[in-house]
Design a protein around this motif. Structure first.
Motif, PDB file in Angstrom:
ATOM      1  N   UNK A 100       0.835  -1.209   0.000  1.00  0.00           N
ATOM      2  CA  UNK A 100       0.000   0.000   0.000  1.00  0.00           C
ATOM      3  C   UNK A 100       0.865   1.252   0.000  1.00  0.00           C
ATOM      4  N   UNK A 101       1.871   1.261   0.854  1.00  0.00           N
ATOM      5  CA  UNK A 101       2.756   2.419   0.928  1.00  0.00           C
ATOM      6  C   UNK A 101       3.525   2.601  -0.376  1.00  0.00           C
ATOM      7  N   UNK A 102       3.959   1.490  -0.966  1.00  0.00           N
ATOM      8  CA  UNK A 102       4.657   1.589  -2.248  1.00  0.00           C
ATOM      9  C   UNK A 102       3.762   2.213  -3.309  1.00  0.00           C
ATOM     10  N   UNK A 103       2.501   1.792  -3.343  1.00  0.00           N
ATOM     11  CA  UNK A 103       1.565   2.361  -4.320  1.00  0.00           C
ATOM     12  C   UNK A 103       1.366   3.855  -4.083  1.00  0.00           C
ATOM     13  N   UNK A 104       1.300   4.260  -2.812  1.00  0.00           N
ATOM     14  CA  UNK A 104       1.158   5.683  -2.506  1.00  0.00           C
ATOM     15  C   UNK A 104       2.345   6.485  -3.033  1.00  0.00           C
ATOM     16  N   UNK A 105       3.475   5.836  -3.129  1.00  0.00           N
ATOM     17  CA  UNK A 105       4.681   6.478  -3.668  1.00  0.00           C
ATOM     18  C   UNK A 105       4.809   6.265  -5.179  1.00  0.00           C
ATOM     19  N   UNK A 106       3.805   5.657  -5.776  1.00  0.00           N
ATOM     20  CA  UNK A 106       3.830   5.429  -7.214  1.00  0.00           C
ATOM     21  C   UNK A 106       4.706   4.278  -7.640  1.00  0.00           C
ATOM     22  N   UNK A 107       4.965   3.333  -6.720  1.00  0.00           N
ATOM     23  CA  UNK A 107       5.863   2.225  -7.005  1.00  0.00           C
ATOM     24  C   UNK A 107       5.118   0.894  -7.013  1.00  0.00           C
ATOM     25  N   UNK A 108       5.555   0.005  -7.882  1.00  0.00           N
ATOM     26  CA  UNK A 108       5.129  -1.383  -7.830  1.00  0.00           C
ATOM     27  C   UNK A 108       6.273  -2.196  -7.234  1.00  0.00           C
ATOM     28  N   UNK A 109       5.935  -3.320  -6.648  1.00  0.00           N
ATOM     29  CA  UNK A 109       6.931  -4.161  -5.983  1.00  0.00           C
ATOM     30  C   UNK A 109       6.952  -5.526  -6.655  1.00  0.00           C
ATOM     31  N   UNK A 110       8.096  -5.874  -7.212  1.00  0.00           N
ATOM     32  CA  UNK A 110       8.268  -7.165  -7.862  1.00  0.00           C
ATOM     33  C   UNK A 110       9.037  -8.164  -7.013  1.00  0.00           C
ATOM     34  N   UNK A 111       9.846  -7.655  -6.056  1.00  0.00           N
ATOM     35  CA  UNK A 111      10.737  -8.532  -5.297  1.00  0.00           C
ATOM     36  C   UNK A 111      10.579  -8.318  -3.799  1.00  0.00           C
ATOM     37  N   UNK A 112      10.860  -9.369  -3.050  1.00  0.00           N
ATOM     38  CA  UNK A 112      10.755  -9.341  -1.594  1.00  0.00           C
ATOM     39  C   UNK A 112      12.010  -9.954  -0.999  1.00  0.00           C
ATOM     40  N   UNK A 113      12.540  -9.292   0.031  1.00  0.00           N
ATOM     41  CA  UNK A 113      13.658  -9.839   0.798  1.00  0.00           C
ATOM     42  C   UNK A 113      13.149 -10.115   2.200  1.00  0.00           C
ATOM     43  N   UNK A 114      13.232 -11.367   2.614  1.00  0.00           N
ATOM     44  CA  UNK A 114      12.727 -11.748   3.928  1.00  0.00           C
ATOM     45  C   UNK A 114      13.605 -11.174   5.040  1.00  0.00           C
ATOM     46  N   UNK A 115      12.994 -10.553   6.050  1.00  0.00           N
ATOM     47  CA  UNK A 115      13.774 -10.113   7.203  1.00  0.00           C
ATOM     48  C   UNK A 115      14.582 -11.262   7.803  1.00  0.00           C
ATOM     49  N   UNK A 116      15.880 -11.016   7.985  1.00  0.00           N
ATOM     50  CA  UNK A 116      16.843 -12.007   8.479  1.00  0.00           C
ATOM     51  C   UNK A 116      16.830 -13.286   7.663  1.00  0.00           C
ATOM     52  N   UNK A 117      16.447 -13.160   6.406  1.00  0.00           N
ATOM     53  CA  UNK A 117      16.434 -14.296   5.477  1.00  0.00           C
ATOM     54  C   UNK A 117      15.598 -15.462   6.004  1.00  0.00           C
ATOM     55  N   UNK A 118      14.583 -15.152   6.792  1.00  0.00           N
ATOM     56  CA  UNK A 118      13.729 -16.163   7.402  1.00  0.00           C
ATOM     57  C   UNK A 118      12.531 -16.407   6.484  1.00  0.00           C
ATOM     58  N   UNK A 119      12.709 -17.342   5.566  1.00  0.00           N
ATOM     59  CA  UNK A 119      11.736 -17.563   4.499  1.00  0.00           C
ATOM     60  C   UNK A 119      10.478 -18.250   5.046  1.00  0.00           C
ATOM     61  N   UNK A 120       9.336 -17.737   4.654  1.00  0.00           N
ATOM     62  CA  UNK A 120       8.068 -18.343   5.051  1.00  0.00           C
ATOM     63  C   UNK A 120       6.907 -17.686   4.319  1.00  0.00           C
ATOM     64  N   UNK A 146       9.433 -12.371  -7.004  1.00  0.00           N
ATOM     65  CA  UNK A 146      10.724 -12.963  -6.674  1.00  0.00           C
ATOM     66  C   UNK A 146      11.050 -12.731  -5.208  1.00  0.00           C
ATOM     67  N   UNK A 147      11.896 -13.579  -4.681  1.00  0.00           N
ATOM     68  CA  UNK A 147      12.417 -13.396  -3.332  1.00  0.00           C
ATOM     69  C   UNK A 147      13.870 -13.860  -3.294  1.00  0.00           C
ATOM     70  N   UNK A 148      14.588 -13.376  -2.297  1.00  0.00           N
ATOM     71  CA  UNK A 148      15.977 -13.803  -2.132  1.00  0.00           C
ATOM     72  C   UNK A 148      16.029 -15.025  -1.243  1.00  0.00           C
TER      73      UNK A 148
END
Length: 317
Positions: A136-156, A168-170
């Motif tokens: 939502x915040x990204x859209x308010x800034x006119x941005x789309x989000x294609x990628x996600x980085x998990x905090x502390x690389x804790x994938x879930x 995509x994710x790392x």
């Protein structure tokens, strides 16, 4: 054609707010490191994937976030010890600096408040709320989000990423620990080339190859006094391997890893070498989104967004 990806976990205080004893040097270095990395990327024209904690995009907040389904106490530090530290909780100026850069950086998500997605206490509702608020915040800034980085690389909760249209994710790295990568002969000789794959949710896992600040403290000081910066040596090796093997080398760091000038020097040496090898060969520098697009194209995967609730899923043709 070989390629290199650099991803950054841009979080300021949010990377540490849940810790009993946050590392003060890194907490206080978040802003200087952010600016230093933007300047270095501009100097060498190196695009990177900047995964930003969504809360940093706010101008202000009440510190409670009562409608956000986090466990009790999650925002305690924001309400208490850091209540007067807006410089750790917000940074629309630094977010704007990414977007205004002449370098074509990717704007990615690092969640809204650095919730650990892989922990048992993070249920699907919380994972969805963290992702939805950051988008939502990204859209308010006119941005789309294609990628996600998990905090502390804790994938879930990868299904949540797919539901909300993230592509995509790392993924975790087999050699994420720089010290082991240097001194364990088995890992030292292991390739740092990684293979992006489309997972069962239609997401592209872009695994990390090397954390650039995994070799610190007294051991680093000793190594630099008798040799050269070991992480620069490893990064150069990974870049060379990407050229020789026509593969992908993925480096990552936090801006707050740049706590002093020698850390700036490390990153300057790595980006300078990357720039030189790019000029000499057909090496390219990509973002995580770039890698995801070409991986899906090669695998015949259609990642076209659905129109339902503005969300998306990946579909096989």
């Amino acid at each position: 054609m070989g390629s290199v990806v650099i991803s950054l976990d841009a979080e300021l205080g949010w990377g540490f707010h849940d810790l009993d004893s946050p590392p003060s040097a890194r907490v206080e270095a978040g802003r200087r490191g952010w600016v230093a990395m933007l300047e270095l990327c501009a100097e060498y024209d190196v695009p990177a994937t900047w995964a930003v904690v969504g809360h940093l995009m706010l101008e202000s907040c009440d510190g409670r976030h009562a409608d956000h389904p986090v466990p009790n106490g999650w925002f305690d530090r924001e309400q208490g010890e850091w209540a007067d530290r807006e410089d750790l909780r917000f940074c629309p100026d630094l977010v704007r600096a990414i977007l205004d850069s002449d370098v074509d950086h990717e704007f990615a998500s690092h969640s809204f408040s650095h919730v650990l997605f892989g922990q048992p206490e993070t249920d699907r509702e919380l994972a969805a709320a963290e992702l939805e608020r950051s988008l939502e915040l990204a859209r308010e800034w006119g941005q789309t989000v294609d990628s996600f980085v998990y905090p502390r690389n804790d994938v879930g909760h990868r299904d949540v990423l797919a539901e909300y249209g993230v592509g995509a994710y790392r993924g975790r790295s087999p050699t994420h620990d720089g010290i082991r990568g240097l001194f364990d002969s088995t890992l030292r000789d292991r390739s740092m080339i990684v293979e992006p794959i489309v997972d069962e949710y239609g997401l592209v896992n872009v695994p990390a190859s090397l954390f650039l600040f995994g070799f610190e403290g007294p051991a680093r000081t000793v190594a630099e006094s008798v040799w050269s910066d070991p992480m620069v040596v490893l990064a150069r090796r990974g870049i060379d391997e990407a050229v020789d093997a026509d593969g992908l080398f993925h480096m990552w760091l936090h801006p707050n890893n740049l706590t002093r000038e020698r850390d700036d020097d490390r990153m300057g040496a790595i980006l300078s070498y990357l720039d030189r090898r790019r000029a000499e060969t057909d090496l390219t520098v990509e973002t995580m989104a770039d890698v995801a697009r070409r991986t899906k194209a090669a695998d015949g995967v259609d990642g076209t967004p659905n129109s339902v609730d503005g969300r998306a899923t990946a579909r096989q043709p």
